[in-house]
Each structure stands twice: as C-alpha cells, then as structure tokens.
Design a protein around this motif. Structure first.
Motif, PDB file in Angstrom:
ATOM      1  N   ASN A   1      13.744  36.642  20.392  1.00  0.00           N
ATOM      2  CA  ASN A   1      12.814  37.765  20.278  1.00  0.00           C
ATOM      3  C   ASN A   1      11.766  37.400  19.241  1.00  0.00           C
ATOM      4  OD1 ASN A   1      11.910  40.427  18.904  1.00  0.00           O
ATOM      5  ND2 ASN A   1      12.831  41.097  20.834  1.00  0.00           N
ATOM      6  N   ARG A   2      10.525  37.805  19.473  1.00  0.00           N
ATOM      7  CA  ARG A   2       9.446  37.416  18.554  1.00  0.00           C
ATOM      8  C   ARG A   2       9.627  37.969  17.133  1.00  0.00           C
ATOM      9  NH1 ARG A   2       6.689  40.710  22.406  1.00  0.00           N
ATOM     10  NH2 ARG A   2       6.132  38.873  23.567  1.00  0.00           N
ATOM     11  N   ARG A   3      10.517  38.957  16.961  1.00  0.00           N
ATOM     12  CA  ARG A   3      10.809  39.441  15.598  1.00  0.00           C
ATOM     13  C   ARG A   3      11.514  38.375  14.763  1.00  0.00           C
ATOM     14  NH1 ARG A   3      13.481  45.335  16.077  1.00  0.00           N
ATOM     15  NH2 ARG A   3      15.222  43.955  16.369  1.00  0.00           N
ATOM     16  N   CYS A   4      12.089  37.389  15.399  1.00  0.00           N
ATOM     17  CA  CYS A   4      12.794  36.303  14.708  1.00  0.00           C
ATOM     18  C   CYS A   4      11.805  35.202  14.330  1.00  0.00           C
ATOM     19  CB  CYS A   4      13.911  35.765  15.594  1.00  0.00           C
ATOM     20  SG  CYS A   4      15.123  36.983  16.081  1.00  0.00           S
ATOM     21  N   GLU A   5      10.790  35.562  13.563  1.00  0.00           N
ATOM     22  CA  GLU A   5       9.703  34.631  13.250  1.00  0.00           C
ATOM     23  C   GLU A   5      10.161  33.357  12.567  1.00  0.00           C
ATOM     24  OE1 GLU A   5       6.390  36.513  11.278  1.00  0.00           O
ATOM     25  OE2 GLU A   5       6.707  38.349  12.424  1.00  0.00           O
ATOM     26  N   ALA A   6      11.053  33.478  11.587  1.00  0.00           N
ATOM     27  CA  ALA A   6      11.518  32.286  10.870  1.00  0.00           C
ATOM     28  C   ALA A   6      12.280  31.357  11.813  1.00  0.00           C
ATOM     29  CB  ALA A   6      12.396  32.683   9.690  1.00  0.00           C
ATOM     30  N   ALA A   7      13.099  31.922  12.680  1.00  0.00           N
ATOM     31  CA  ALA A   7      13.855  31.104  13.631  1.00  0.00           C
ATOM     32  C   ALA A   7      12.913  30.425  14.620  1.00  0.00           C
ATOM     33  CB  ALA A   7      14.875  31.964  14.367  1.00  0.00           C
ATOM     34  N   ILE A   8      11.945  31.144  15.116  1.00  0.00           N
ATOM     35  CA  ILE A   8      10.988  30.566  16.062  1.00  0.00           C
ATOM     36  C   ILE A   8      10.242  29.406  15.415  1.00  0.00           C
ATOM     37  CG2 ILE A   8       8.846  31.007  17.354  1.00  0.00           C
ATOM     38  CD1 ILE A   8      10.018  33.846  17.898  1.00  0.00           C
ATOM     39  N   HIS A   9       9.836  29.578  14.167  1.00  0.00           N
ATOM     40  CA  HIS A   9       9.172  28.491  13.440  1.00  0.00           C
ATOM     41  C   HIS A   9      10.105  27.276  13.335  1.00  0.00           C
ATOM     42  CE1 HIS A   9       6.658  26.383  10.596  1.00  0.00           C
ATOM     43  NE2 HIS A   9       7.706  26.272   9.806  1.00  0.00           N
ATOM     44  N   LEU A  10      11.372  27.514  13.029  1.00  0.00           N
ATOM     45  CA  LEU A  10      12.348  26.431  12.937  1.00  0.00           C
ATOM     46  C   LEU A  10      12.492  25.716  14.276  1.00  0.00           C
ATOM     47  CD1 LEU A  10      14.612  24.922  11.391  1.00  0.00           C
ATOM     48  CD2 LEU A  10      16.159  26.729  12.183  1.00  0.00           C
ATOM     49  N   TYR A  11      12.564  26.481  15.351  1.00  0.00           N
ATOM     50  CA  TYR A  11      12.686  25.878  16.683  1.00  0.00           C
ATOM     51  C   TYR A  11      11.446  25.047  17.028  1.00  0.00           C
ATOM     52  CZ  TYR A  11      16.488  29.282  17.224  1.00  0.00           C
ATOM     53  OH  TYR A  11      17.624  30.033  17.056  1.00  0.00           O
ATOM     54  N   GLU A  12      10.273  25.585  16.754  1.00  0.00           N
ATOM     55  CA  GLU A  12       9.024  24.849  17.028  1.00  0.00           C
ATOM     56  C   GLU A  12       8.987  23.556  16.223  1.00  0.00           C
ATOM     57  OE1 GLU A  12       6.053  28.594  18.046  1.00  0.00           O
ATOM     58  OE2 GLU A  12       6.241  27.923  15.970  1.00  0.00           O
ATOM     59  N   LYS A  13       9.366  23.631  14.972  1.00  0.00           N
ATOM     60  CA  LYS A  13       9.368  22.468  14.073  1.00  0.00           C
ATOM     61  C   LYS A  13      10.308  21.369  14.573  1.00  0.00           C
ATOM     62  CE  LYS A  13      10.590  21.472   9.272  1.00  0.00           C
ATOM     63  NZ  LYS A  13      11.082  22.063   8.019  1.00  0.00           N
ATOM     64  N   ASN A  14      11.334  21.779  15.327  1.00  0.00           N
ATOM     65  CA  ASN A  14      12.347  20.829  15.772  1.00  0.00           C
ATOM     66  C   ASN A  14      12.275  20.501  17.263  1.00  0.00           C
ATOM     67  OD1 ASN A  14      14.395  20.059  13.498  1.00  0.00           O
ATOM     68  ND2 ASN A  14      13.750  22.162  13.118  1.00  0.00           N
ATOM     69  N   GLY A  15      11.119  20.733  17.892  1.00  0.00           N
ATOM     70  CA  GLY A  15      10.903  20.226  19.229  1.00  0.00           C
ATOM     71  C   GLY A  15      10.992  21.217  20.378  1.00  0.00           C
ATOM     72  N   PHE A  16      11.108  22.502  20.089  1.00  0.00           N
ATOM     73  CA  PHE A  16      11.107  23.504  21.153  1.00  0.00           C
ATOM     74  C   PHE A  16       9.689  23.998  21.381  1.00  0.00           C
ATOM     75  CE2 PHE A  16      15.549  23.583  20.034  1.00  0.00           C
ATOM     76  CZ  PHE A  16      16.194  23.870  21.230  1.00  0.00           C
ATOM     77  N   ARG A  17       9.363  24.248  22.652  1.00  0.00           N
ATOM     78  CA  ARG A  17       8.050  24.767  23.018  1.00  0.00           C
ATOM     79  C   ARG A  17       8.226  26.001  23.893  1.00  0.00           C
ATOM     80  NH1 ARG A  17       7.430  22.192  19.341  1.00  0.00           N
ATOM     81  NH2 ARG A  17       6.383  20.199  19.106  1.00  0.00           N
ATOM     82  N   HIS A  18       7.344  26.947  23.736  1.00  0.00           N
ATOM     83  CA  HIS A  18       7.369  28.176  24.537  1.00  0.00           C
ATOM     84  C   HIS A  18       7.229  27.788  26.006  1.00  0.00           C
ATOM     85  CE1 HIS A  18       7.108  30.885  21.052  1.00  0.00           C
ATOM     86  NE2 HIS A  18       6.547  29.811  20.501  1.00  0.00           N
ATOM     87  N   CYS A  19       7.999  28.466  26.876  1.00  0.00           N
ATOM     88  CA  CYS A  19       8.050  28.049  28.277  1.00  0.00           C
ATOM     89  C   CYS A  19       8.181  29.255  29.196  1.00  0.00           C
ATOM     90  CB  CYS A  19       9.226  27.097  28.473  1.00  0.00           C
ATOM     91  SG  CYS A  19       9.374  26.464  30.153  1.00  0.00           S
ATOM     92  N   GLU A  20       7.159  29.492  29.986  1.00  0.00           N
ATOM     93  CA  GLU A  20       7.172  30.619  30.924  1.00  0.00           C
ATOM     94  C   GLU A  20       8.182  30.405  32.043  1.00  0.00           C
ATOM     95  OE1 GLU A  20       6.618  34.274  32.203  1.00  0.00           O
ATOM     96  OE2 GLU A  20       5.745  33.485  30.356  1.00  0.00           O
ATOM     97  N   ASP A  21       8.377  29.173  32.474  1.00  0.00           N
ATOM     98  CA  ASP A  21       9.360  28.892  33.524  1.00  0.00           C
ATOM     99  C   ASP A  21      10.763  29.304  33.075  1.00  0.00           C
ATOM    100  OD1 ASP A  21      10.345  27.685  36.051  1.00  0.00           O
ATOM    101  OD2 ASP A  21      11.250  26.221  34.680  1.00  0.00           O
ATOM    102  N   ILE A  22      11.116  28.985  31.844  1.00  0.00           N
ATOM    103  CA  ILE A  22      12.421  29.375  31.308  1.00  0.00           C
ATOM    104  C   ILE A  22      12.519  30.896  31.233  1.00  0.00           C
ATOM    105  CG2 ILE A  22      13.885  29.345  29.240  1.00  0.00           C
ATOM    106  CD1 ILE A  22      13.983  26.721  30.878  1.00  0.00           C
ATOM    107  N   MET A  23      11.447  31.554  30.821  1.00  0.00           N
ATOM    108  CA  MET A  23      11.450  33.016  30.767  1.00  0.00           C
ATOM    109  C   MET A  23      11.714  33.597  32.153  1.00  0.00           C
ATOM    110  SD  MET A  23      11.324  35.769  29.008  1.00  0.00           S
ATOM    111  CE  MET A  23      10.483  35.583  27.458  1.00  0.00           C
ATOM    112  N   GLN A  24      11.058  33.056  33.154  1.00  0.00           N
ATOM    113  CA  GLN A  24      11.232  33.546  34.523  1.00  0.00           C
ATOM    114  C   GLN A  24      12.658  33.319  35.027  1.00  0.00           C
ATOM    115  OE1 GLN A  24       8.947  35.213  36.396  1.00  0.00           O
ATOM    116  NE2 GLN A  24       7.607  35.191  34.623  1.00  0.00           N
TER     117      GLN A  24
END
Length: 132
Positions: A91-114
């Motif tokens: 969830n976008r409220r998890c800003e610190a976690a999202i930053h950590l994921y981005e820093k470690n190679g995760f990218r936002h993905c609409e296909d995964i969301m679908q």
C-alpha cells in the motif's frame, strides 16, 4: 497499520500449509540485543512465480537496517531458486518500505497489479523484482 484480511489470517494461522508446503520459504531476522525482530516469506503463487510477503520488522528494531539486511538476504536466496518472477503487493502508505524495495531492485508493475493485486483489499502498489 492495516486490519488483517482473510488472506493474512489464513497464512498466519497455518504458515506450514499455506507457505512451506506449496514450495515457499519463511525467514526470521534476529538481532543480538533485541532477539527475533523481523520476518519475510516467499509465497509460491504458480510455477516459477513467487510473492515476497509478510515482510516486517518490530518497532524496537526500526532504524537498525534489519529490514534492509533481511530483504537482501531473501533476495540472495530467491536468486538460488527456480523462479522467473518475484513480486510484492503493498500500500502506498508504506512509504519507507516502498523506498527500500525500489532501492533493492523492485519496480512498480501494472501487469503484477492486474494479475495479483486483488489478493488484498489494501493493495494499491504492485512491484516486480528486476534482478531475476
């Protein structure tokens, strides 16, 4: 931060049946002064496709880089498994976690969301690991 959903409850009540038996893994992070302070799981969704889930660190260990070390450990182990796709839902409220994921190679993905985003009502962010 969130209410437990039926999916969460089922997994937490029987992690062996819901995570381990289908081919997933669970790890815990232990800190020398604080004991067990974190956890993370890889949940097999289908052949070669895993969800990074139930990643969390206790409040007492926040700021000690435990989450980052745990994530990097899990990603290293994921690289040794036979997988073509590793993703997470959050969830976008998890800003610190999202930053950590981005820093470690995760990218936002609409296909995964679908494909997987409807698993949780709270899910409005889906990310795919690009290191595989």
């Amino acid at each position: 931060m969130f209410s437990l959903e039926a999916t969460d409850v089922a997994m937490l009540e029987d992690p062996v049946a819901k995570v381990i038996a289908p081919g997933g893994k669970i790890w815990f992070a232990r800190h020398p002064q604080h004991g067990v302070v974190g956890t993370c799981a890889l949940l097999k969704q289908e052949a070669g496709v895993y969800e990074l889930t139930k990643m969390g660190v206790t409040e007492s260990a926040r700021g000690l880089k435990v989450g980052e070390q745990l994530l990097q450990y899990v990603l290293a182990r994921a690289g040794q498994m036979n997988m073509q796709c590793l993703f997470l839902l959050t969830n976008r409220r998890c800003e610190a976690a999202i930053h950590l994921y981005e820093k470690n190679g995760f990218r936002h993905c609409e296909d995964i969301m679908q494909r997987f985003g409807s698993a949780y009502e709270r899910c409005n962010v889906a990310m795919r690991y690009v290191g595989i």
